[in-house]
Design an enzyme around this catalytic site. Structure first.
Site, PDB file in Angstrom:
ATOM      1  CB  SER A   1      -0.910   0.016   1.234  1.00  0.00           C
ATOM      2  OG  SER A   1      -1.594   1.248   1.349  1.00  0.00           O
TER       3      SER A   1
ATOM      4  CE1 TYR B   1      -4.535  -1.822   5.267  1.00  0.00           C
ATOM      5  CE2 TYR B   1      -3.593   0.321   4.724  1.00  0.00           C
ATOM      6  CZ  TYR B   1      -4.100  -0.896   4.324  1.00  0.00           C
ATOM      7  OH  TYR B   1      -4.183  -1.178   2.993  1.00  0.00           O
TER       8      TYR B   1
END
Length: 730
Positions: free
Chosen positions: A607, A620
């Protein structure tokens, strides 16, 4: 962003595969519809000619039962008189299954339409058996119109066209039943045929398929009008009739009568007693051993060309490799041309009992593989003549492992599976022949003439070019939805076999079904945080396809919370699924990749949050940063094995994403102060390209990294974020 993990479930494979011969054809045959039996009559009328409809219906019934013929084996024909669309005169036509195809799934498009009068006129132009291959090109001059049943071009006429056209019968079947081939391959097959059928079925000595064989069979019918068929030495059976019903009845008479004869006359235990120590392992131990050996065997079988594997431990295989006579019989090789075209002339047979330690077994398999390659090259050199096709590869297509089962290989899963089905057919043939006589296949020189036949080589040249990921096996975690589903679809579209791994068993099965079924994709239920389940998923993958080449670490979950609200449980859950899950999956995959020795790819769906410090996503973002550094660490460690490790950094994948649908979208929308339904547009608006990122764009990046053009790229992260300047790698 990576795809969300699903509800917990056990790591169990759902391969959708069958291990007994013929099941693949039966599955395909079930898909034939009534529409498949409609066809024009060759006059421009799009209505179904009764004889064509009867031919297709008969072919489907015969082809759906593996006792009657093997996959893509045999052919069937029908003759009738139709008015010529130009002259109006009646002309005799024959519709016959064309080159390739399968009786059980035959459609009108798979038929060739030829004029019988022109085909029979070729008898006067026949140059003799030494030049009979020239007659195949002449068949094109006998085609009716464009050779199709209706309208477009028809299927190419097969080598067996003469068998059907020269025979004076309205309907003809040529089949490869195990029972018929058992008589055809028995040392005294001619005598046994007479005993079995009492003179109503003739014996035709071995002759390679072609024009002369057609003349030989036609002569049988001319000499004995009461004969209903013949056994072709070393080959199969042919039956005929004046109607489709009579032809089918005669075909089944040959097959079932031979079955009863072998059962009633056959001696018990034709393969001899069970060898001490060679009895099958219990099922769980058998599959564990098969999974351990599969990567090694696939690597050996792919020495010349990459191959996909298939494993079967069906009862006929396990019994055969446990018996005293299996080394002798396996060395004799298969006989029927349809068999050894797919299995090669003989298999590689492990000569150790199943309880031999793995390292000793692996070492012996490597020795046997080298010996097999040397023997196969010698076989080629013994029989090749000027003009013979080049050697296609010296690796085995069939590997027999006592106590465990059979591994078969091909350019794709279907080819590998069918090779296994054909060797099971060969086992049945050997059993039948040994039960009433002794197994005596055709001579090696004749096998070579079939295997390296220029007409067979021409078929190979007509195949479409392989897709970029052909013969590669991919495992995608979190493959049941969103990014994982898109990746699975793209990899399958590019030719890969795909293992769809997800915690949601139903979603995984749905995606595997979308990809085309068990010859393309299988579903595996796995929680990537559980070590045993990950190991089980890799075992399922290697049992389904022989190994793994491409692993996509996509499973993930997202929680959007500021630091002070993030619990230790939140932190552990994020890291357990993404950091730990990726580690466990990569480690299990690396064991397979190293054992195969074929290189490979591991791709992390990371990501942009692993690079950019976004607001309120400490758990995250940190987990994604962990994944990002795993890419660098594993690229450095696995490069020596030819394994490339790369990452993809998406951002803002809202539409179609399980993560956003699971609540992440609402929380991120609240962080940025926009309505949830406008979150995708918000993300797009902050990018340099002003474009929204979709799951398909991430899938494109995975293919770009693995499709063959970036062979020298490893340790890289490819942004798929429409341009987020803050995420530029430095």
């Amino acid at each position: 962003m990576a795809e969300a993990a699903r509800e917990p479930g056990p790591a169990t494979p759902d391969t959708g595969t069958d291990t007994d011969a013929g099941t693949g054809r039966a599955r395909e045959a079930a898909r034939v519809t009534v529409a498949d039996t409609t066809a024009g009559d060759g006059t421009g009328d799009e209505g179904a000619h009764p004889e064509v409809a009867a031919l297709l219906a008969r072919a489907h019934r015969l082809g759906a039962d593996p006792r009657n013929t093997n996959y893509a084996g045999g052919n069937a024909s029908a003759k009738a008189t139709v008015p010529d669309p130009v002259t109006g005169d009646d002309v005799p036509l024959m519709w016959v299954k064309g080159s390739g195809g399968d009786l059980g799934t035959l459609t009108a498009d798979g038929l060739s339409a030829l004029r019988v009068d022109r085909l029979r006129a070729l008898r006067d132009r026949y140059p003799g058996v030494d030049r009979e291959d020239e007659m195949v090109a002449a068949f094109d001059h006998c085609l009716y119109g464009r050779g199709a049943v209706s309208g477009g071009p028809g299927a190419a006429p097969s080598i067996d066209t003469a068998m059907h056209g020269l025979l004076d019968a309205a309907h003809v079947d040529h089949l490869h039943p195990d029972s018929g081939i058992a008589l055809a391959c028995a040392a005294d097959g001619e005598r046994l045929t007479a005993e079995c059928f009492g003179g109503t079925v003739a014996w035709v000595p071995w002759r390679r398929p072609g024009f002369q064989l057609g003349l030989d069979i036609a002569a049988v019918r001319d000499a004995d009008p009461d004969a209903v068929g013949c056994v072709l030495g070393g080959h199969g059976v042919t039956a005929w009739g004046d109607t489709a019903e009579e032809c089918e009845r005669n075909s089944l008479h040959l097959i079932r009568t031979a079955e009863r004869f072998l059962a009633e006359r056959g001696r018990p235990e034709p393969f001899g007693p069970v060898l001490p120590g060679y009895a099958p392992l219990p099922e769980a131990a058998r599959h564990e051993r098969a999974a351990a050996l599969a990567p090694l065997l696939r690597g050996l079988a792919s020495t010349d060309h990459p191959q996909v594997g298939h494993f079967t431990d069906s009862a006929p295989v396990l019994d055969f490799v446990s018996r005293a006579e299996h080394p002798r019989l396996a060395a004799l090789g298969t006989s029927c041309p349809d068999h050894f075209l797919r299995t090669k002339v003989r298999p590689l047979v492990l000569d150790l009992p199943p309880d031999t330690p793995y390292d000793e077994t692996a070492a012996r398999l490597r020795e046997l593989h080298e010996a097999y390659r040397a023997d196969y090259r010698a076989y080629y050199e013994r029989h090749a003549v000027p003009g013979s096709p080049a050697l296609r590869g010296a690796d085995p297509a069939v590997v027999l492992v006592p106590g465990v089962g059979m591994f078969t290989y091909g350019r794709d899963k279907q080819t590998a599976r069918v090779a296994g089905e054909f060797y099971v057919n060969a086992i049945h043939v050997m059993r039948g022949a040994e039960a009433v006589s002794s197994y005596a296949p055709i001579e090696e020189a004749e096998k070579f003439r079939i295997e390296y036949w220029e007409l067979e080589e021409a078929k190979l040249r007509r195949r479409p070019a392989p897709k970029p990921l052909a013969a590669r096996v991919a495992l995608v975690t979190g493959g049941g939805s969103g990014i994982g589903r898109a990746v699975a679809h793209r990899l399958a579209a590019e030719g890969a076999c795909v293992v769809v791994a997800d915690r949601d068993a139903d979603s995984a099965r749905t995606v595997a079904g979308e990809l085309g079924g068990p010859d393309t994709a299988v579903a595996v239920t796995v929680d990537v945080t559980e070590e045993e389940q990950v190991e089980a998923a890799l075992r399922a993958a290697v049992l389904a396809f022989g190994g793994v080449d491409l692993v996509v670490n996509n499973a993930g979950i997202s929680l959007s919370k500021p630091l002070l609200e993030t619990t230790a449980e939140d932190w552990d859950r994020q890291h357990s699924i993404m950091a730990r899950g990726s580690f466990l999956t990569s480690r299990a995959a690396a064991r397979v990749l190293v054992a195969q020795g074929m290189g490979g790819d591991i791709v992390y769906i990371a990501s942009k949050n692993g690079v950019v410090a976004g607001p309120n996503n400490i758990a995250y973002g940190a987990a994604k940063a962990d994944q990002s550094h795993q890419v660098r660490l594993l690229a450095a460690e696995l490069g020596t094995y030819g394994v490339r490790v790369n990452g993809v950094n998406p951002d803002g994948v809202v539409r179609g994403s399980g993560i956003f649908a699971g609540g992440w979208g609402a929380r991120r929308a609240a962080v940025y102060g926009v309505p949830e339904e406008e979150l995708g547009a918000y993300y797009a608006g902050r990018t340099l390209l002003k474009r929204e990122v979709l799951p398909e764009h991430v899938a494109n990046a995975v293919f770009a990294l693995t499709g063959g053009d970036l062979t020298h790229t490893t340790g890289a992260h490819l942004p798929v974020d429409a341009g987020v300047a803050a995420a530029f790698l430095r």
